[in-house]
Write a protein that holds these residues in place. Structure first.
Motif, PDB file in Angstrom:
ATOM      1  N   GLU A  36       0.821  -1.212   0.000  1.00  0.00           N
ATOM      2  CA  GLU A  36       0.000   0.000   0.000  1.00  0.00           C
ATOM      3  C   GLU A  36       0.854   1.261   0.000  1.00  0.00           C
ATOM      4  OE1 GLU A  36      -2.775  -0.105   3.200  1.00  0.00           O
ATOM      5  OE2 GLU A  36      -4.075  -1.616   2.263  1.00  0.00           O
ATOM      6  N   ALA A  37       2.044   1.185   0.613  1.00  0.00           N
ATOM      7  CA  ALA A  37       2.910   2.357   0.707  1.00  0.00           C
ATOM      8  C   ALA A  37       3.390   2.830  -0.662  1.00  0.00           C
ATOM      9  CB  ALA A  37       4.111   2.054   1.607  1.00  0.00           C
ATOM     10  N   VAL A  38       3.404   1.931  -1.632  1.00  0.00           N
ATOM     11  CA  VAL A  38       3.821   2.308  -2.983  1.00  0.00           C
ATOM     12  C   VAL A  38       2.982   3.478  -3.493  1.00  0.00           C
ATOM     13  CG1 VAL A  38       3.922   1.553  -5.398  1.00  0.00           C
ATOM     14  CG2 VAL A  38       4.674   0.006  -3.568  1.00  0.00           C
ATOM     15  N   PHE A  39       1.688   3.392  -3.268  1.00  0.00           N
ATOM     16  CA  PHE A  39       0.764   4.387  -3.813  1.00  0.00           C
ATOM     17  C   PHE A  39       0.745   5.669  -2.982  1.00  0.00           C
ATOM     18  CE2 PHE A  39      -0.429   0.170  -5.119  1.00  0.00           C
ATOM     19  CZ  PHE A  39      -0.516   0.323  -6.495  1.00  0.00           C
ATOM     20  N   GLU A  40       1.328   5.596  -1.779  1.00  0.00           N
ATOM     21  CA  GLU A  40       1.441   6.789  -0.947  1.00  0.00           C
ATOM     22  C   GLU A  40       2.640   7.649  -1.363  1.00  0.00           C
ATOM     23  OE1 GLU A  40       1.695   5.364   3.027  1.00  0.00           O
ATOM     24  OE2 GLU A  40      -0.256   4.369   2.995  1.00  0.00           O
ATOM     25  N   VAL A  41       3.672   7.005  -1.922  1.00  0.00           N
ATOM     26  CA  VAL A  41       4.913   7.748  -2.199  1.00  0.00           C
ATOM     27  C   VAL A  41       5.183   7.945  -3.689  1.00  0.00           C
ATOM     28  CG1 VAL A  41       5.938   6.821  -0.088  1.00  0.00           C
ATOM     29  CG2 VAL A  41       6.438   5.710  -2.262  1.00  0.00           C
ATOM     30  N   ILE A  42       4.515   7.189  -4.534  1.00  0.00           N
ATOM     31  CA  ILE A  42       4.893   7.164  -5.944  1.00  0.00           C
ATOM     32  C   ILE A  42       4.704   8.512  -6.643  1.00  0.00           C
ATOM     33  CG2 ILE A  42       2.661   6.399  -6.885  1.00  0.00           C
ATOM     34  CD1 ILE A  42       4.306   4.460  -8.678  1.00  0.00           C
ATOM     35  N   LYS A  43       3.691   9.269  -6.259  1.00  0.00           N
ATOM     36  CA  LYS A  43       3.448  10.555  -6.920  1.00  0.00           C
ATOM     37  C   LYS A  43       4.495  11.587  -6.543  1.00  0.00           C
ATOM     38  CE  LYS A  43      -1.534   9.976  -7.518  1.00  0.00           C
ATOM     39  NZ  LYS A  43      -2.886  10.516  -7.211  1.00  0.00           N
ATOM     40  N   GLN A  44       4.999  11.512  -5.305  1.00  0.00           N
ATOM     41  CA  GLN A  44       6.015  12.464  -4.869  1.00  0.00           C
ATOM     42  C   GLN A  44       7.408  12.036  -5.324  1.00  0.00           C
ATOM     43  OE1 GLN A  44       3.649  11.195  -2.677  1.00  0.00           O
ATOM     44  NE2 GLN A  44       2.366  13.036  -2.896  1.00  0.00           N
ATOM     45  N   PHE A  45       7.711  10.767  -5.181  1.00  0.00           N
ATOM     46  CA  PHE A  45       9.062  10.277  -5.501  1.00  0.00           C
ATOM     47  C   PHE A  45       9.252  10.060  -7.001  1.00  0.00           C
ATOM     48  CE2 PHE A  45      12.262   6.716  -5.587  1.00  0.00           C
ATOM     49  CZ  PHE A  45      13.334   7.485  -5.140  1.00  0.00           C
ATOM     50  N   ARG A  46       8.195   9.661  -7.692  1.00  0.00           N
ATOM     51  CA  ARG A  46       8.197   9.454  -9.140  1.00  0.00           C
ATOM     52  C   ARG A  46       9.374   8.583  -9.589  1.00  0.00           C
ATOM     53  NH1 ARG A  46       6.648  14.751 -12.485  1.00  0.00           N
ATOM     54  NH2 ARG A  46       6.313  13.085 -13.991  1.00  0.00           N
ATOM     55  N   PRO A  47       9.366   7.322  -9.198  1.00  0.00           N
ATOM     56  CA  PRO A  47      10.499   6.451  -9.521  1.00  0.00           C
ATOM     57  C   PRO A  47      10.618   6.166 -11.014  1.00  0.00           C
ATOM     58  CG  PRO A  47       8.673   5.157  -8.654  1.00  0.00           C
ATOM     59  CD  PRO A  47       8.303   6.601  -8.484  1.00  0.00           C
ATOM     60  N   ASP A  48      11.849   5.937 -11.446  1.00  0.00           N
ATOM     61  CA  ASP A  48      12.107   5.516 -12.821  1.00  0.00           C
ATOM     62  C   ASP A  48      11.983   4.010 -12.960  1.00  0.00           C
ATOM     63  OD1 ASP A  48      13.076   8.077 -14.223  1.00  0.00           O
ATOM     64  OD2 ASP A  48      14.294   8.033 -12.396  1.00  0.00           O
ATOM     65  N   LEU A  49      12.044   3.317 -11.826  1.00  0.00           N
ATOM     66  CA  LEU A  49      11.911   1.853 -11.810  1.00  0.00           C
ATOM     67  C   LEU A  49      11.562   1.420 -10.396  1.00  0.00           C
ATOM     68  CD1 LEU A  49      14.075  -0.752 -13.625  1.00  0.00           C
ATOM     69  CD2 LEU A  49      13.840  -0.961 -11.136  1.00  0.00           C
ATOM     70  N   ILE A  50      10.826   0.312 -10.295  1.00  0.00           N
ATOM     71  CA  ILE A  50      10.464  -0.240  -8.987  1.00  0.00           C
ATOM     72  C   ILE A  50      11.033  -1.652  -8.862  1.00  0.00           C
ATOM     73  CG2 ILE A  50       8.578  -0.954  -7.454  1.00  0.00           C
ATOM     74  CD1 ILE A  50       6.814   1.137  -8.771  1.00  0.00           C
ATOM     75  N   VAL A  51      11.724  -1.889  -7.751  1.00  0.00           N
ATOM     76  CA  VAL A  51      12.129  -3.254  -7.380  1.00  0.00           C
ATOM     77  C   VAL A  51      11.094  -3.722  -6.370  1.00  0.00           C
ATOM     78  CG1 VAL A  51      13.900  -4.701  -6.325  1.00  0.00           C
ATOM     79  CG2 VAL A  51      14.565  -2.754  -7.766  1.00  0.00           C
ATOM     80  N   LEU A  52      10.326  -4.735  -6.733  1.00  0.00           N
ATOM     81  CA  LEU A  52       9.109  -5.079  -5.992  1.00  0.00           C
ATOM     82  C   LEU A  52       9.122  -6.535  -5.545  1.00  0.00           C
ATOM     83  CD1 LEU A  52       6.158  -4.187  -5.209  1.00  0.00           C
ATOM     84  CD2 LEU A  52       5.473  -5.015  -7.476  1.00  0.00           C
ATOM     85  N   ASP A  53       9.054  -6.747  -4.236  1.00  0.00           N
ATOM     86  CA  ASP A  53       8.979  -8.107  -3.706  1.00  0.00           C
ATOM     87  C   ASP A  53       7.589  -8.675  -3.967  1.00  0.00           C
ATOM     88  OD1 ASP A  53       9.886 -10.392  -2.377  1.00  0.00           O
ATOM     89  OD2 ASP A  53       9.084  -9.704  -0.461  1.00  0.00           O
ATOM     90  N   LEU A  54       7.521  -9.971  -4.186  1.00  0.00           N
ATOM     91  CA  LEU A  54       6.233 -10.611  -4.442  1.00  0.00           C
ATOM     92  C   LEU A  54       5.401 -10.724  -3.169  1.00  0.00           C
ATOM     93  CD1 LEU A  54       4.297 -12.159  -6.328  1.00  0.00           C
ATOM     94  CD2 LEU A  54       5.577 -14.236  -5.795  1.00  0.00           C
ATOM     95  N   MET A  55       6.016 -11.191  -2.081  1.00  0.00           N
ATOM     96  CA  MET A  55       5.298 -11.419  -0.832  1.00  0.00           C
ATOM     97  C   MET A  55       5.428 -10.192   0.064  1.00  0.00           C
ATOM     98  SD  MET A  55       4.175 -14.390  -1.528  1.00  0.00           S
ATOM     99  CE  MET A  55       3.471 -14.911   0.044  1.00  0.00           C
ATOM    100  N   LEU A  56       4.325  -9.432   0.150  1.00  0.00           N
ATOM    101  CA  LEU A  56       4.321  -8.195   0.923  1.00  0.00           C
ATOM    102  C   LEU A  56       3.089  -8.132   1.811  1.00  0.00           C
ATOM    103  CD1 LEU A  56       5.236  -5.667  -1.915  1.00  0.00           C
ATOM    104  CD2 LEU A  56       6.692  -6.197   0.040  1.00  0.00           C
ATOM    105  N   PRO A  57       3.170  -7.434   2.945  1.00  0.00           N
ATOM    106  CA  PRO A  57       1.962  -7.214   3.753  1.00  0.00           C
ATOM    107  C   PRO A  57       1.046  -6.176   3.116  1.00  0.00           C
ATOM    108  CG  PRO A  57       3.869  -6.141   4.754  1.00  0.00           C
ATOM    109  CD  PRO A  57       4.386  -6.933   3.595  1.00  0.00           C
ATOM    110  N   LYS A  58      -0.212  -6.231   3.494  1.00  0.00           N
ATOM    111  CA  LYS A  58      -1.269  -5.297   3.081  1.00  0.00           C
ATOM    112  C   LYS A  58      -1.672  -5.453   1.622  1.00  0.00           C
ATOM    113  CE  LYS A  58      -0.201  -1.805   6.580  1.00  0.00           C
ATOM    114  NZ  LYS A  58       0.075  -0.379   6.838  1.00  0.00           N
ATOM    115  N   MET A  59      -0.715  -5.487   0.712  1.00  0.00           N
ATOM    116  CA  MET A  59      -0.996  -5.674  -0.713  1.00  0.00           C
ATOM    117  C   MET A  59       0.224  -6.344  -1.320  1.00  0.00           C
ATOM    118  SD  MET A  59      -1.842  -2.791  -3.647  1.00  0.00           S
ATOM    119  CE  MET A  59      -3.359  -2.252  -2.859  1.00  0.00           C
TER     120      MET A  59
END
Length: 239
Positions: A36-59
């Motif tokens: 869920e934190a991805v969507f809280e920070v993505i607009k401000q941080f505006r990453p060029d790439l995301i390294v994303l774990d498969l097994m995460l809490p909340k989403m």
């Protein structure tokens, strides 16, 4: 300007390892620890790439991928998974990930894959190759990185676009899966080449009238794929 990488992993030791190594080679890095934190920070941080774990809490990572793509956010995603089952890796690709790595992984290999993805996104085609190209009812604009089918825009992920453009540049030539991996993913990938098949399947779903009977991306059995121009049926003439 430094490229920005968002690292999403709920294991602090893994996040710190990735962050340290990415910063060492000059990236700006932010870490978050649930989906869920991805969507809280993505607009401000505006990453060029995301390294994303498969097994995460909340989403979990699959849900994050799916939501990002549904919002037409095509930021490149490298999926990390501790699961060895191929179906879990394919699920990530099916929902919009551009690449995946299995834990434990080498930080150097992760950096190489990130660099390869960002390098290919940022390469501008030579001036004689940046004009829109039409093949059948398909139009590809390398400079604007847009694709239209029968005049209608098609949303492709960065990796899907690169794969289509690579096939286009080698139009009519049969390309093996290994050639596609090296040419599009920019690294030699030994063993499983399913990542190519998944992206080809996605492309067909988006650009073909009938993905089960493709006109553009044709399978050459036991070899690979090639891009062809659809044949135009001749009009019947009656005496």
């Amino acid at each position: 300007m430094k490229k920005r990488i968002l690292v999403v992993d709920d294991e602090p030791s893994i996040s710190m390892l990735i962050e340290f190594n990415l910063k060492l080679v000059g990236y700006d890095v932010m870490c978050v620890y649930d989906g869920e934190a991805v969507f809280e920070v993505i607009k401000q941080f505006r990453p060029d790439l995301i390294v994303l774990d498969l097994m995460l809490p909340k989403m979990d990572g699959i849900q994050v991928c799916r939501k990002l793509r549904s919002q037409n956010n095509m930021v490149p995603i490298v999926m990390l998974t501790a699961l060895q089952d191929l179906s879990d890796k394919i699920a990530g690709l099916d929902n919009g990930a551009d690449d995946y790595m299995t834990k434990p992984f080498s930080p150097q290999e992760l950096i190489s894959r990130i660099q390869a993805i960002l390098r290919r996104i940022n390469i501008m085609p030579p001036s004689n190759e940046n004009k829109p190209i039409a093949i059948g009812s398909l139009t590809i604009d390398p400079e604007q990185r847009t694709v239209n089918v029968e005049g209608n825009p098609v949303d492709l992920t960065p990796k899907e676009f690169e794969l289509l453009l690579f096939l286009l540049k080698h139009r009519g030539k049969v390309l093996s899966r290994q050639q596609l991996l090296h040419g599009v993913w920019d690294y030699h990938f030994l063993g499983d080449t399913r990542i190519v098949d998944v992206h080809i399947s996605h492309l067909r779903d988006k650009i073909e009238k009938n993905a089960r009977s493709p006109e553009y991306i044709v399978t050459i059995r036991n070899v690979g794929y090639k891009l062809t121009e659809p044949s135009v049926p001749k009009e019947s003439s009656f005496a």
